[in-house]
Design a protein around this motif. Structure first.
Motif, PDB file in Angstrom:
ATOM      1  N   LEU A  98     103.264  14.587  -0.215  1.00  0.00           N
ATOM      2  CA  LEU A  98     102.232  15.474   0.331  1.00  0.00           C
ATOM      3  C   LEU A  98     102.810  16.827   0.743  1.00  0.00           C
ATOM      4  O   LEU A  98     102.211  17.884   0.486  1.00  0.00           O
ATOM      5  CB  LEU A  98     101.514  14.802   1.507  1.00  0.00           C
ATOM      6  N   ARG A  99     103.983  16.837   1.367  1.00  0.00           N
ATOM      7  CA  ARG A  99     104.586  18.108   1.786  1.00  0.00           C
ATOM      8  C   ARG A  99     104.985  18.958   0.581  1.00  0.00           C
ATOM      9  O   ARG A  99     104.777  20.170   0.561  1.00  0.00           O
ATOM     10  CB  ARG A  99     105.801  17.854   2.678  1.00  0.00           C
ATOM     11  N   GLU A 100     105.560  18.303  -0.435  1.00  0.00           N
ATOM     12  CA  GLU A 100     105.961  19.063  -1.614  1.00  0.00           C
ATOM     13  C   GLU A 100     104.751  19.489  -2.441  1.00  0.00           C
ATOM     14  O   GLU A 100     104.789  20.513  -3.116  1.00  0.00           O
ATOM     15  CB  GLU A 100     106.974  18.272  -2.436  1.00  0.00           C
ATOM     16  N   ALA A 101     103.671  18.712  -2.362  1.00  0.00           N
ATOM     17  CA  ALA A 101     102.420  19.142  -2.997  1.00  0.00           C
ATOM     18  C   ALA A 101     101.937  20.442  -2.363  1.00  0.00           C
ATOM     19  O   ALA A 101     101.531  21.378  -3.072  1.00  0.00           O
ATOM     20  CB  ALA A 101     101.357  18.058  -2.866  1.00  0.00           C
ATOM     21  N   HIS A 107      92.308  20.286 -10.948  1.00  0.00           N
ATOM     22  CA  HIS A 107      91.433  21.435 -11.194  1.00  0.00           C
ATOM     23  C   HIS A 107      90.897  21.467 -12.618  1.00  0.00           C
ATOM     24  O   HIS A 107      89.762  21.881 -12.840  1.00  0.00           O
ATOM     25  CB  HIS A 107      92.167  22.743 -10.877  1.00  0.00           C
ATOM     26  N   ALA A 108      91.690  21.039 -13.593  1.00  0.00           N
ATOM     27  CA  ALA A 108      91.246  21.103 -14.987  1.00  0.00           C
ATOM     28  C   ALA A 108      90.025  20.238 -15.236  1.00  0.00           C
ATOM     29  O   ALA A 108      89.292  20.447 -16.208  1.00  0.00           O
ATOM     30  CB  ALA A 108      92.377  20.702 -15.924  1.00  0.00           C
ATOM     31  N   ALA A 109      89.790  19.255 -14.379  1.00  0.00           N
ATOM     32  CA  ALA A 109      88.642  18.353 -14.552  1.00  0.00           C
ATOM     33  C   ALA A 109      87.346  18.955 -14.029  1.00  0.00           C
ATOM     34  O   ALA A 109      86.266  18.437 -14.321  1.00  0.00           O
ATOM     35  CB  ALA A 109      88.916  17.034 -13.843  1.00  0.00           C
ATOM     36  N   THR A 110      87.417  20.051 -13.296  1.00  0.00           N
ATOM     37  CA  THR A 110      86.230  20.654 -12.717  1.00  0.00           C
ATOM     38  C   THR A 110      85.274  21.094 -13.828  1.00  0.00           C
ATOM     39  O   THR A 110      85.660  21.815 -14.738  1.00  0.00           O
ATOM     40  CB  THR A 110      86.597  21.870 -11.854  1.00  0.00           C
ATOM     41  N   ARG A 168      95.103  10.578 -12.950  1.00  0.00           N
ATOM     42  CA  ARG A 168      94.954  10.516 -11.491  1.00  0.00           C
ATOM     43  C   ARG A 168      95.005   9.067 -11.000  1.00  0.00           C
ATOM     44  O   ARG A 168      95.643   8.762  -9.989  1.00  0.00           O
ATOM     45  CB  ARG A 168      93.650  11.201 -11.057  1.00  0.00           C
ATOM     46  N   ASN A 169      94.341   8.156 -11.723  1.00  0.00           N
ATOM     47  CA  ASN A 169      94.361   6.750 -11.335  1.00  0.00           C
ATOM     48  C   ASN A 169      95.752   6.145 -11.475  1.00  0.00           C
ATOM     49  O   ASN A 169      96.150   5.295 -10.662  1.00  0.00           O
ATOM     50  CB  ASN A 169      93.335   5.960 -12.149  1.00  0.00           C
ATOM     51  N   ALA A 170      96.489   6.586 -12.490  1.00  0.00           N
ATOM     52  CA  ALA A 170      97.869   6.100 -12.663  1.00  0.00           C
ATOM     53  C   ALA A 170      98.729   6.534 -11.488  1.00  0.00           C
ATOM     54  O   ALA A 170      99.591   5.771 -11.013  1.00  0.00           O
ATOM     55  CB  ALA A 170      98.447   6.601 -13.979  1.00  0.00           C
ATOM     56  N   ASN A 171      98.496   7.745 -10.989  1.00  0.00           N
ATOM     57  CA  ASN A 171      99.251   8.221  -9.825  1.00  0.00           C
ATOM     58  C   ASN A 171      98.961   7.345  -8.605  1.00  0.00           C
ATOM     59  O   ASN A 171      99.877   6.959  -7.873  1.00  0.00           O
ATOM     60  CB  ASN A 171      98.897   9.685  -9.513  1.00  0.00           C
ATOM     61  N   VAL A 172      97.686   7.023  -8.392  1.00  0.00           N
ATOM     62  CA  VAL A 172      97.319   6.178  -7.256  1.00  0.00           C
ATOM     63  C   VAL A 172      97.932   4.787  -7.414  1.00  0.00           C
ATOM     64  O   VAL A 172      98.427   4.195  -6.446  1.00  0.00           O
ATOM     65  CB  VAL A 172      95.778   6.107  -7.093  1.00  0.00           C
ATOM     66  N   ALA A 191      93.455  10.695  -1.887  1.00  0.00           N
ATOM     67  CA  ALA A 191      92.361  11.535  -1.404  1.00  0.00           C
ATOM     68  C   ALA A 191      92.892  12.743  -0.635  1.00  0.00           C
ATOM     69  O   ALA A 191      92.383  13.863  -0.778  1.00  0.00           O
ATOM     70  CB  ALA A 191      91.417  10.714  -0.527  1.00  0.00           C
ATOM     71  N   VAL A 192      93.923  12.525   0.186  1.00  0.00           N
ATOM     72  CA  VAL A 192      94.540  13.647   0.904  1.00  0.00           C
ATOM     73  C   VAL A 192      95.152  14.623  -0.094  1.00  0.00           C
ATOM     74  O   VAL A 192      94.964  15.845   0.009  1.00  0.00           O
ATOM     75  CB  VAL A 192      95.598  13.145   1.912  1.00  0.00           C
ATOM     76  N   PHE A 193      95.853  14.098  -1.086  1.00  0.00           N
ATOM     77  CA  PHE A 193      96.485  14.929  -2.126  1.00  0.00           C
ATOM     78  C   PHE A 193      95.436  15.797  -2.825  1.00  0.00           C
ATOM     79  O   PHE A 193      95.616  17.004  -2.982  1.00  0.00           O
ATOM     80  CB  PHE A 193      97.174  14.000  -3.128  1.00  0.00           C
ATOM     81  N   GLN A 194      94.336  15.183  -3.238  1.00  0.00           N
ATOM     82  CA  GLN A 194      93.293  15.934  -3.925  1.00  0.00           C
ATOM     83  C   GLN A 194      92.653  16.966  -3.002  1.00  0.00           C
ATOM     84  O   GLN A 194      92.331  18.081  -3.434  1.00  0.00           O
ATOM     85  CB  GLN A 194      92.246  14.977  -4.495  1.00  0.00           C
ATOM     86  N   GLY A 195      92.476  16.596  -1.746  1.00  0.00           N
ATOM     87  CA  GLY A 195      91.924  17.550  -0.782  1.00  0.00           C
ATOM     88  C   GLY A 195      92.837  18.743  -0.569  1.00  0.00           C
ATOM     89  O   GLY A 195      92.377  19.883  -0.460  1.00  0.00           O
ATOM     90  N   LEU A 196      94.150  18.491  -0.521  1.00  0.00           N
ATOM     91  CA  LEU A 196      95.106  19.598  -0.376  1.00  0.00           C
ATOM     92  C   LEU A 196      94.996  20.556  -1.560  1.00  0.00           C
ATOM     93  O   LEU A 196      95.055  21.787  -1.393  1.00  0.00           O
ATOM     94  CB  LEU A 196      96.536  19.052  -0.288  1.00  0.00           C
TER      95      LEU A 196
END
Length: 198
Positions: free
Chosen positions: A93-96, A113-116, A131-135, A166-171
């Motif tokens: 999260l910090r490096e993100a 962002h590319a999915a927007t 994204r699901n693979a990351n989770v 969810a925190v990652f995506q929000g950041l």
């Protein structure tokens, strides 16, 4: 006897052109980036783009690989290097935050962002799977932490991984909306207060 190469040799640097395409998709998303935008930024004509990279979708798939191995590689390093699940997640999260607010680069995460407003089902599916693979990777590391006794035994690894995701995506979105590095590091601090210690 040497054979002559057919056709004209490439008159552009492929790696530079790929980097320009990456930044274009990162800044504007997949759907809003046209072939004309790409050729302008890459400094090549459409025939050269198709000859070197294939169509727009094939180029985007190559861009995703490049992004994961460069700008997005911090997550894998944190998972490999941190001795605890908590340490790995907070470092991600910090490096993100650092990556998402890096001066001179588009803000946020390209994969998010590319999915927007994406209306191309295959691209949308590719990004969702990534994204699901990351989770799922987060969940596996968190489960190791549960098994090692560093996280309370009753915690569901999948739920906690989805929280981190969810925190990652929000950041990512907050950085695109103008939140500063300092603002977002405070968000990480607040988010990690909910981490379930053993």
């Amino acid at each position: 006897m040497a054979t002559k190469q057919r056709g004209r040799p490439r008159s552009f640097d492929r790696e530079t052109a790929l980097e320009q395409a990456l930044r274009q998709f990162w800044e504007h998303g997949y759907e809003a980036t046209s072939v004309a935008d790409l050729t302008r930024e890459m400094g090549i004509g459409a025939p050269s783009l198709y000859a070197a990279f294939g169509d727009k979708r094939t180029l985007f798939e190559e861009v995703l690989v490049r992004y994961a191995s460069s700008y997005g590689a911090f997550g894998g390093r944190a998972l490999a290097e941190e001795p605890t699940a908590r340490g790995a997640m907070v470092r991600i999260l910090r490096e993100a935050v650092d990556s998402f607010t890096e001066p001179g680069l588009p803000h946020g995460c390209l994969v998010i962002h590319a999915a927007t407003n994406c209306t191309t089902p295959e691209v949308e599916q590719t990004l969702r799977e990534q994204r699901n693979a990351n989770v799922a990777t987060f969940a596996a590391r968190i489960q190791q932490g549960i098994d090692a006794g560093e996280i309370a035994a009753g915690v569901d690894a999948g739920d906690l991984a989805r929280y981190v995701g969810a925190v990652f995506q929000g950041l990512s979105q907050q950085s695109r909306d103008g939140a500063t590095r300092e603002n977002l590091q405070v968000v990480v601090d607040l988010a990690m207060r909910a981490w379930p210690e053993a």
